[in-house]
Motif scaffolding. Structure first.
Motif, PDB file in Angstrom:
ATOM      1  N   SER A  35       0.853  -1.174   0.000  1.00 43.44           N
ATOM      2  CA  SER A  35       0.000   0.000   0.000  1.00 43.44           C
ATOM      3  C   SER A  35       0.895   1.232   0.000  1.00 43.44           C
ATOM      4  O   SER A  35       2.040   1.191   0.460  1.00 43.44           O
ATOM      5  N   SER A  37       0.479   5.315   1.015  1.00 42.26           N
ATOM      6  CA  SER A  37      -0.333   6.446   1.473  1.00 42.26           C
ATOM      7  C   SER A  37      -0.076   7.656   0.598  1.00 42.26           C
ATOM      8  O   SER A  37       1.079   8.015   0.323  1.00 42.26           O
ATOM      9  N   ASN A  39      -1.443  10.528   1.548  1.00 42.23           N
ATOM     10  CA  ASN A  39      -1.630  11.644   2.467  1.00 42.23           C
ATOM     11  C   ASN A  39      -0.410  12.562   2.396  1.00 42.23           C
ATOM     12  O   ASN A  39       0.680  12.151   1.989  1.00 42.23           O
ATOM     13  N   ARG A 131      -8.090   4.329  -3.112  1.00 42.49           N
ATOM     14  CA  ARG A 131      -9.147   4.369  -2.107  1.00 42.49           C
ATOM     15  C   ARG A 131      -9.232   5.762  -1.483  1.00 42.49           C
ATOM     16  O   ARG A 131      -8.230   6.329  -1.042  1.00 42.49           O
ATOM     17  N   ASP A 133     -11.233   7.493   1.670  1.00 45.46           N
ATOM     18  CA  ASP A 133     -12.027   7.145   2.843  1.00 45.46           C
ATOM     19  C   ASP A 133     -13.001   8.242   3.253  1.00 45.46           C
ATOM     20  O   ASP A 133     -13.895   7.990   4.059  1.00 45.46           O
ATOM     21  N   GLU A 159     -13.635   3.293  -3.897  1.00 50.38           N
ATOM     22  CA  GLU A 159     -12.428   2.763  -4.523  1.00 50.38           C
ATOM     23  C   GLU A 159     -12.582   2.746  -6.044  1.00 50.38           C
ATOM     24  O   GLU A 159     -13.688   2.561  -6.565  1.00 50.38           O
ATOM     25  N   ASP A 200      -8.161   9.507   4.714  1.00 57.11           N
ATOM     26  CA  ASP A 200      -6.992   8.994   3.999  1.00 57.11           C
ATOM     27  C   ASP A 200      -7.260   8.763   2.511  1.00 57.11           C
ATOM     28  O   ASP A 200      -8.365   8.387   2.107  1.00 57.11           O
ATOM     29  N   THR A 202      -5.364   6.357  -0.325  1.00 58.64           N
ATOM     30  CA  THR A 202      -4.390   5.261  -0.314  1.00 58.64           C
ATOM     31  C   THR A 202      -4.415   4.510  -1.639  1.00 58.64           C
ATOM     32  O   THR A 202      -5.487   4.240  -2.199  1.00 58.64           O
ATOM     33  N   LEU A 204      -3.685   0.929  -3.110  1.00 55.61           N
ATOM     34  CA  LEU A 204      -3.601  -0.435  -2.587  1.00 55.61           C
ATOM     35  C   LEU A 204      -3.309  -1.416  -3.720  1.00 55.61           C
ATOM     36  O   LEU A 204      -4.005  -1.418  -4.754  1.00 55.61           O
TER      37      LEU A 204
END
Length: 957
Positions: A35, A37, A39, A131, A133, A159, A200, A202, A204
């Motif tokens: 994964s 991030s 962010n 993704r 959130d 997603e 978040d 992300t 994946l």
């Protein structure tokens, strides 16, 4: 690739949930799949309208070097010092015209760019999803110039398949976020409107053969002590749980002996779902939730919710919470005896549910749905009763259930909040019941319980709750057979809430009543350089609901408020009662599942508030519901003849995951003898010398009878009758309420501007008597007030007699005397503490010897109001004076007047003066919960009736 110079924004007002996103699935962290991030620092450009800018920013190579930088997760209106707009707070009014599904042309739109490098070792098999959130309120997404789709549902995960679009090295993610959309009509949730990517983002990796989705079914049979596990997966694999010796294929059930999961005993078993392409960690809790015998039962036992509603909030970051902040919330809840949380009014960050599983909290997981603003037109055009919106509602229900279905802490799915009733809600309930029959469905607005498994209400009065508990409430046949919870009660706005102990008594008395959830967890104050914390209206909003957003049990910085301390005491899971005269203690285990083996008990004996001896107390490991009578030791021999009392505490015997050994879980306190009242003979006589009268250690103004000094202590303002308090949010009530709102009535009567008329000053043989009449301008009512001063030569006694005149139709805010001292800082008292208390918020007030500073006595409510009273005070020392009460009294001291406190809108409006203002009160009116719920119960009214009370003054030097 070409881009439209005038972009299409039809999707913004489309009632559909969006396009391009994958079906919802369970949220989890993989053991071995990669994964990344995303962010961190993003580039941002904010436009005033949805179509102000073309879509070329999504193109590879676009130069955004002159754009601002913001942090994701985050809200753009909370960054940039106002350069990107401001927060808006409304309770239920939509901050735009109600014309569904249309939203204003003035629609702040944030274009976000994130350039990232794909790790060199990122798998090249093309399996990857992007993704999100949480994004408010509508987002359109591009990766490397290719549009992925758009979505609504701010607090829900979405997603997108991106594997074929990823490139080695540099990649560009572009997201256009609109503040307003058709989805905004479904998200009118009594909170700040805060646009942005606030959870978040992300990337994946999804290896070939990895599970797209799985469902952990882990039931518990309380009659056999066995649990049955079955993990359904869309990709075949095996499930292993080493601690239980389980190794079984997906889809196959297996039954073994287990320890069950409950909020009190949150036993989790680590397992693994292994498929051809991935190993997924599992945290399995065995428990069974049923509706049986008209009760919500878990593992065969009815449970009592001691809960709280929780919005996600941080005073600087809004709804963008990190893991440690979420953990702090859960730990505070556990340490204050809470056992349940309702995720008002949307699914929380999924990591919060992991924490609820780990530490033990029952959860009502609520859908991202509220249409409260439609109440203004009697619910006309409400989306939940319009079939065009049903796909969006079902999408929201599915994204909640599928994401969160593997959490044992969740016992209820909630359809949403304050959205009226309609076909869409029924469709949601039917889908949820079909998808997950192992949990129950909640929705407060369904009073007939057509779609729900529990009768839920908010802010029902004590009287109504008592009737419901006795099944005298009527309703449909189905409703009469269902348990009852208060999904919201005890509105924790400002000083309060009051009456919690009275509610809890009802919950514990009637089986049908299965507890409730305080509104709410945290004050939503926005950190502000000039105001301390800002609330509605502080950002120039066109419409706002003021400080109604500050209604939590913890302050914005997560400091527990007196309301949380009170709630902890009210809901403590061990009841400790006693008779101090015969040394008997009765201990009752009020847990639903746990025995008392995790607790140690200790006793202490106090004389005049000081502990003279203490020790351990042997209490059996009582099962839930059991009680035991325990004898205290013989009282210690002490030569002092003061007031004696026993205190018994229940403490954690060992460290736990949520608190250290010695943490106080519950306590009880009981008198071992009557308090000796202060008594001074009136042996001195008042002596006049010019314009001054001397009586014992005191000097008075001969003309007015005003106290000037006691010994060497100057009195800046003489004691005189005071009936006013800076009204609390609960005194003022809510504008929509038809019930009596005493704050308003007090002001109408003029109790905030009482006039004092001197009738006479009489120097007798043994007393100085000052007669006055205290009354508001323009009214006939008044209080005939007599101050009688006596002395034994060293001490000074003031006896105040009050007789109401006229037709008093309202209670008094307070009844006592107020005076000013030119100097005072350190305060010591014997009475209730350590924190504030009022007539219906005093359960947590423990009698003892306490110390503070004057500043430390203040409770920092976001909107200043009456605060800081200490209850049951025997004596207090400050500013060189010792003051004893006959009977006990309420004590308050502050560096500003009540009038200044009443006028302040923020804490920064309060400036310390040269005088410390002291209130010694014979009585105070109750607090209640009328900022949204009911006012104080009648037994907590301070009626205008004849009263007499005394204070004894002496110097401490």
């Amino acid at each position: 690739m070409s881009y439209r110079t005038t972009p299409s924004v039809d999707y913004v007002e489309d009632v559909s949930p969006g396009s391009g996103a994958l079906p919802p699935r369970a949220w989890y962290a993989s053991s071995d799949a990669r994964s990344l991030s995303l962010n961190g620092s993003w580039r941002l450009r904010v436009s005033a309208t949805a179509d102000a800018e073309d879509e070329s920013f999504a193109e590879e190579g676009y130069d955004a070097g002159n754009w601002a930088e913001v942090t994701v997760p985050g809200h753009w209106v909370l960054q940039g010092d106002g350069a990107f707009g401001s927060p808006i707070y409304t309770n239920h009014l939509y901050p735009f015209p109600v014309d569904p599904p249309y939203v204003p042309t003035e629609n702040p739109t944030g274009d976000h760019l994130r350039v990232f490098d794909l790790p060199t070792d990122w798998p090249s098999d093309g399996g990857a999803v992007l993704r999100f959130d949480g994004v408010e309120s509508c987002a359109r997404v591009w990766l490397n110039g290719t549009e992925l789709g758009e979505f609504k549902g701010s607090r829900l995960a979405h997603e997108f398949t991106v594997g074929e679009l990823l490139k080695p090295g540099r990649n560009v993610l572009a997201v256009r976020v609109h503040q307003w959309s058709a989805g905004s009509y479904l998200e009118d949730q009594d909170q700040w409107w805060l646009p942005g990517i606030f959870r978040d983002v992300t990337l994946l990796h999804r290896p070939a053969g990895s599970p797209g989705d799985f469902f952990v079914h882990a039931s518990y049979d309380h009659t056999t002590g066995e649990g049955t596990l079955r993990v359904d997966s869309d990709v075949e694999g095996r499930v292993t749980v080493p601690a239980l010796g389980i190794d079984v294929a997906t889809g196959e059930p297996i039954t073994v002996a287990v320890e069950p999961w409950t909020a009190e005993t949150p036993r989790l078993y680590d397992g693994v779902l292994a498929t051809e392409g991935e190993r997924v960690p599992l945290r399995i809790g065995f428990r069974t939730v049923v509706l049986e015998d008209g009760l919500v039962k878990v593992n065969g036992r009815a449970i009592l919710f001691r809960g709280v509603n929780r919005h996600e909030w941080h005073p600087r970051h809004g709804r963008a919470l990190d893991l440690e902040t979420m953990r702090e919330d859960v730990l505070l809840m556990k340490r204050h005896n809470l056992n349940a949380v309702r995720t008002s009014h949307y699914p929380p960050h999924p990591a919060f549910l992991d924490l609820c599983d780990e530490y033990g909290l029952w959860v009502i997981d609520e859908c991202d749905l509220e249409t409260h603003g439609f109440v203004e037109q009697d619910w006309r055009d409400n989306p939940v009763d319009d079939e065009r919106w049903t796909p969006a509602l079902l999408d929201r229900a599915a994204r909640m259930v599928e994401r969160d279905k593997n959490h044992p802490s969740i016992v209820f799915w909630s359809l949403g909040n304050e959205a009226g009733t309609g076909r869409g809600l029924t469709a949601m309930a039917e889908w949820i019941h079909g998808r997950d029959p192992e949990r129950l469905v909640h929705y407060e607005g369904d009073w007939n319980c057509r779609d729900t498994d529990v009768y839920s209400r908010m802010y029902a009065s004590h009287e109504e709750v008592a009737g419901i508990g006795q099944r005298l409430d009527g309703g449909t046949h189905k409703r009469r057979e269902l348990p009852f919870i208060q999904c919201e009660y005890g509105h924790a706005m400002g000083n309060g809430p009051g009456g919690l102990a009275d509610y809890q008594e009802l919950f514990e008395k009637h089986e049908r009543l299965q507890g409730g959830f305080i509104w709410e967890w945290i004050d939503h104050g926005v950190e502000h350089a000039e105001l301390g914390y800002a609330y509605g209206g502080d950002f120039g909003e066109e419409l706002h609901d003021g400080n109604f957003v500050c209604d939590g049990l913890v302050f914005p910085d997560r400091t527990p408020s007196p309301g949380l301390i009170e709630y902890k005491k009210v809901i403590e899971p061990v009841l400790i009662e006693g008779d101090g005269t015969n040394g008997t203690v009765w201990v009752t285990n009020k847990h639903d599942f746990a025995d008392l083996s995790a607790l140690a008990f200790e006793w202490s004996c106090q004389v005049d508030g000081e502990t003279v001896e203490s020790g351990s107390l042997a209490v059996p490991a009582l099962a839930p519901g059991e009680s035991a009578e325990v004898k205290l030791p013989e009282p210690p021999v002490d030569g002092r003849g003061g007031e004696r009392q026993w205190t018994v505490r229940a403490l954690l015997a060992d460290d736990t995951s949520w608190a250290a050994k010695g943490h106080v879980v519950a306590w009880g306190q009981f008198a071992a003898g009557a308090r000796p009242l202060p008594s001074i003979p009136a042996t001195d006589r008042p002596v006049r010398d010019g314009d001054r009268i001397t009586l014992g250690p005191a000097g008075f103004d001969a003309r007015t009878g005003a106290l000037l000094s006691i010994g060497g202590v100057a009195v800046g303002a003489a004691p005189r009758l005071d009936v006013w308090r800076a009204t609390t949010d609960n005194d003022d009530g809510a504008e929509w309420q038809t019930d009596t709102r005493y704050g308003m009535l007090w002001r109408t009567l003029g109790l905030h501007r009482m006039r004092h008329r001197l009738v006479s000053v009489e120097a007798g043989d043994d007393a100085l008597t000052v007669r006055t009449r205290v009354a508001p301008a323009a009214r006939e009512v008044g209080l005939d007030t007599v101050y009688r001063w006596t002395s034994d030569g060293e001490r000074l006694r003031l006896t105040v007699s009050v007789t109401p005149e006229g037709d008093w139709t309202v209670p008094l805010p307070r009844l006592g005397v107020r005076f000013g001292l030119p100097e005072a800082d350190r305060v010591e008292w014997f009475g209730g503490g350590p924190g504030e208390a009022y007539p219906d918020t005093r359960a947590a007030s423990m009698v003892g010897r306490w110390q503070s500073t004057v500043d430390g006595l203040q409770t920092p409510y976001v909107r200043p109001q009456e605060n800081g009273a200490r209850a049951d005070v025997r004596w207090v020392e400050l500013g060189g004076l010792r003051i004893e009460g006959d009977p006990e009294f309420w004590f308050t001291a502050r560096r500003w007047t009540t009038e200044q406190l009443d006028a302040a809108r923020h804490r920064t409006d309060l400036t310390a003066g040269d005088t410390v203002w002291v209130n010694l009160d014979h009585g105070l009116h109750g607090i209640g919960s009328q900022s949204c719920g009911p006012g104080p119960l009648p037994q907590y009214f301070l009626k205008a009736e004849p009263a007499e009370f005394s204070f004894v003054f002496s110097t401490t030097e």
